[in-house]
Design a protein around this motif. Structure first.
Motif, PDB file in Angstrom:
ATOM      1  N   GLY A 227       4.731  -2.429  -5.476  1.00 43.02           N
ATOM      2  CA  GLY A 227       4.839  -2.120  -4.055  1.00 43.02           C
ATOM      3  C   GLY A 227       6.220  -2.409  -3.485  1.00 43.02           C
ATOM      4  N   ILE A 228       7.017  -3.198  -4.205  1.00 43.77           N
ATOM      5  CA  ILE A 228       8.394  -3.470  -3.772  1.00 43.77           C
ATOM      6  C   ILE A 228       9.286  -2.377  -4.346  1.00 43.77           C
ATOM      7  N   LEU A 229       9.878  -1.572  -3.462  1.00 42.76           N
ATOM      8  CA  LEU A 229      10.675  -0.422  -3.900  1.00 42.76           C
ATOM      9  C   LEU A 229      12.152  -0.757  -4.083  1.00 42.76           C
ATOM     10  N   GLY A 230      12.581  -1.848  -3.504  1.00 47.13           N
ATOM     11  CA  GLY A 230      13.979  -2.230  -3.620  1.00 47.13           C
ATOM     12  C   GLY A 230      14.258  -3.446  -2.745  1.00 47.13           C
ATOM     13  N   THR A 231      15.520  -3.888  -2.741  1.00 49.74           N
ATOM     14  CA  THR A 231      15.909  -5.031  -1.904  1.00 49.74           C
ATOM     15  C   THR A 231      17.209  -4.701  -1.175  1.00 49.74           C
ATOM     16  N   GLU A 232      17.363  -5.292  -0.007  1.00 50.18           N
ATOM     17  CA  GLU A 232      18.616  -5.126   0.741  1.00 50.18           C
ATOM     18  C   GLU A 232      19.339  -6.472   0.790  1.00 50.18           C
ATOM     19  N   VAL A 251       9.764  -1.457   1.314  1.00 48.36           N
ATOM     20  CA  VAL A 251       8.401  -1.070   0.956  1.00 48.36           C
ATOM     21  C   VAL A 251       8.098   0.295   1.574  1.00 48.36           C
ATOM     22  N   ASN A 252       6.959   0.848   1.203  1.00 48.84           N
ATOM     23  CA  ASN A 252       6.509   2.116   1.776  1.00 48.84           C
ATOM     24  C   ASN A 252       6.320   1.956   3.288  1.00 48.84           C
ATOM     25  N   GLY A 253       6.981   2.817   4.047  1.00 44.01           N
ATOM     26  CA  GLY A 253       6.917   2.720   5.505  1.00 44.01           C
ATOM     27  C   GLY A 253       5.559   3.024   6.094  1.00 44.01           C
ATOM     28  N   ASP A 254       4.632   3.579   5.315  1.00 46.22           N
ATOM     29  CA  ASP A 254       3.300   3.897   5.817  1.00 46.22           C
ATOM     30  C   ASP A 254       2.317   2.741   5.702  1.00 46.22           C
ATOM     31  N   HIS A 284      11.628 -10.584   4.559  1.00 47.40           N
ATOM     32  CA  HIS A 284      11.634  -9.642   5.684  1.00 47.40           C
ATOM     33  C   HIS A 284      11.340  -8.256   5.121  1.00 47.40           C
ATOM     34  N   ILE A 285      10.279  -7.620   5.603  1.00 50.61           N
ATOM     35  CA  ILE A 285       9.866  -6.323   5.094  1.00 50.61           C
ATOM     36  C   ILE A 285      10.602  -5.196   5.833  1.00 50.61           C
ATOM     37  N   GLU A 286      11.188  -4.275   5.056  1.00 56.05           N
ATOM     38  CA  GLU A 286      11.895  -3.111   5.617  1.00 56.05           C
ATOM     39  C   GLU A 286      11.220  -1.829   5.118  1.00 56.05           C
ATOM     40  N   PRO A 287      11.047  -0.814   5.986  1.00 59.83           N
ATOM     41  CA  PRO A 287      10.503   0.460   5.517  1.00 59.83           C
ATOM     42  C   PRO A 287      11.547   1.190   4.672  1.00 59.83           C
ATOM     43  N   ALA A 288      11.133   1.717   3.538  1.00 55.95           N
ATOM     44  CA  ALA A 288      12.052   2.418   2.643  1.00 55.95           C
ATOM     45  C   ALA A 288      12.446   3.759   3.276  1.00 55.95           C
TER      46      ALA A 288
END
Length: 288
Positions: A227-232, A251-254, A284-288
């Motif tokens: 579920g983790i698509l990447g990191t900033e 993460v997935n923005g939906d 901190h969660i960010e929408p991909a």
């Protein structure tokens, strides 16, 4: 044995070793007419107090987080390191002052047997340096690294004393002050080592960006969580022997708020499992 207990036992090792060597150096220096050995004894005496300071700092750093110190008490370590540096600067200043006095005052050539004493001291202090430095790396302790450099600087002053006494013995009349010049040179080396100790401790206090390897490992570990698509952004700061991480994860923005919350907790658990030296992770969660 956990990291904190290893660090504390190592500080006891330093205190015992420095106490024994201070006595040996002082007796040998007085009986053997060598100020270089007496200068060594002065440094070992300051080493005792600095090692006691290290022990107190390590024990204080073990205190758990509280209302006034939510990140724990680990920052005492670099502060104690500054104290260790102050002891180094003080001992170097005393050695330099006394060396100049002895250079200006005629005195006897050191006894040849003092070289045997110095040879044993050099060997012991180098072994001590390697033991304490290895444990500082195992525990990520800044203050133990400072204590290790105290052992190394002591070995260096002993090497300089060995060279000075050898020159005095081989040169004969007119070379009586060679060991005093050696002690003076050693004081300069001690000051340089003090800077080498001071610089990383200052970086730790200022939360300097010096943890690239850990950041890269954290990013790699994060991607193993489903579920983790990447990191900033990824920031790391150190408090004592522990690390605190701030990570922005894509993460997935939906996802719903609840799903994002649960995913953040799974990521945090994974990082705490993969990196035992990490005390806390803020996700901190960010929408991909």
């Amino acid at each position: 044995m956990d990291r904190e207990q290893m660090a504390i036992r190592t500080s006891y090792f330093s205190i015992a070793g420095n106490t024994g060597l201070a006595i040996i150096k002082a007796v040998a220096g007085i009986l053997g007419n060598s100020y270089a050995l007496i200068a060594d004894a002065i440094e070992s005496t300051t080493d005792i107090f600095s090692s006691l300071l290290v022990l107190l700092g390590l024990r204080y750093a073990q205190r758990p987080a509280d209302e006034n110190h939510p990140y724990g008490h680990g920052k005492i370590e670099p502060l104690i390191t500054f104290g260790v540096v102050a002891f180094l600067v003080f001992s170097a200043t005393v050695i330099a002052h006394e060396s100049i006095d002895h250079i200006l005052t005629p005195h006897q050539v050191p006894e040849p047997w003092t070289l045997l004493v110095l040879g044993g001291i050099i060997l012991w202090k180098e072994v001590s340096y390697r033991i304490v430095m290895r444990r500082s790396r195992l525990t990520d302790s800044t203050v133990l690294a400072a204590d290790a450099w105290h052992h190394r600087s002591d070995a260096i002053t002993s090497v300089m004393a060995f060279i000075g006494i050898t020159i005095a013995l081989l040169g004969g009349p007119g070379y009586e002050s060679a060991d005093d010049w050696a002690a003076l040179g050693a004081s300069g080396i001690i000051l340089y080592n003090a800077y080498l100790i001071f610089r990383p401790a200052l970086g730790e206090i200022m939360d300097e960006h010096v943890y690239d390897d850990l950041i890269e490992a954290v990013r790699t570990s994060a991607l193993t969580v489903d579920g983790i698509l990447g990191t900033e952004k990824c920031f790391v700061r150190k408090s004592g022997m522990r690390y605190y991480i701030d990570l922005h994860a894509l993460v997935n923005g939906d996802l719903t708020v609840t799903q994002g919350h649960d995913l953040a907790h799974r990521l945090k658990d994974r990082l705490l499992e993969d990196f035992p030296s990490v005390e806390e992770v803020l996700i901190h969660i960010e929408p991909a």
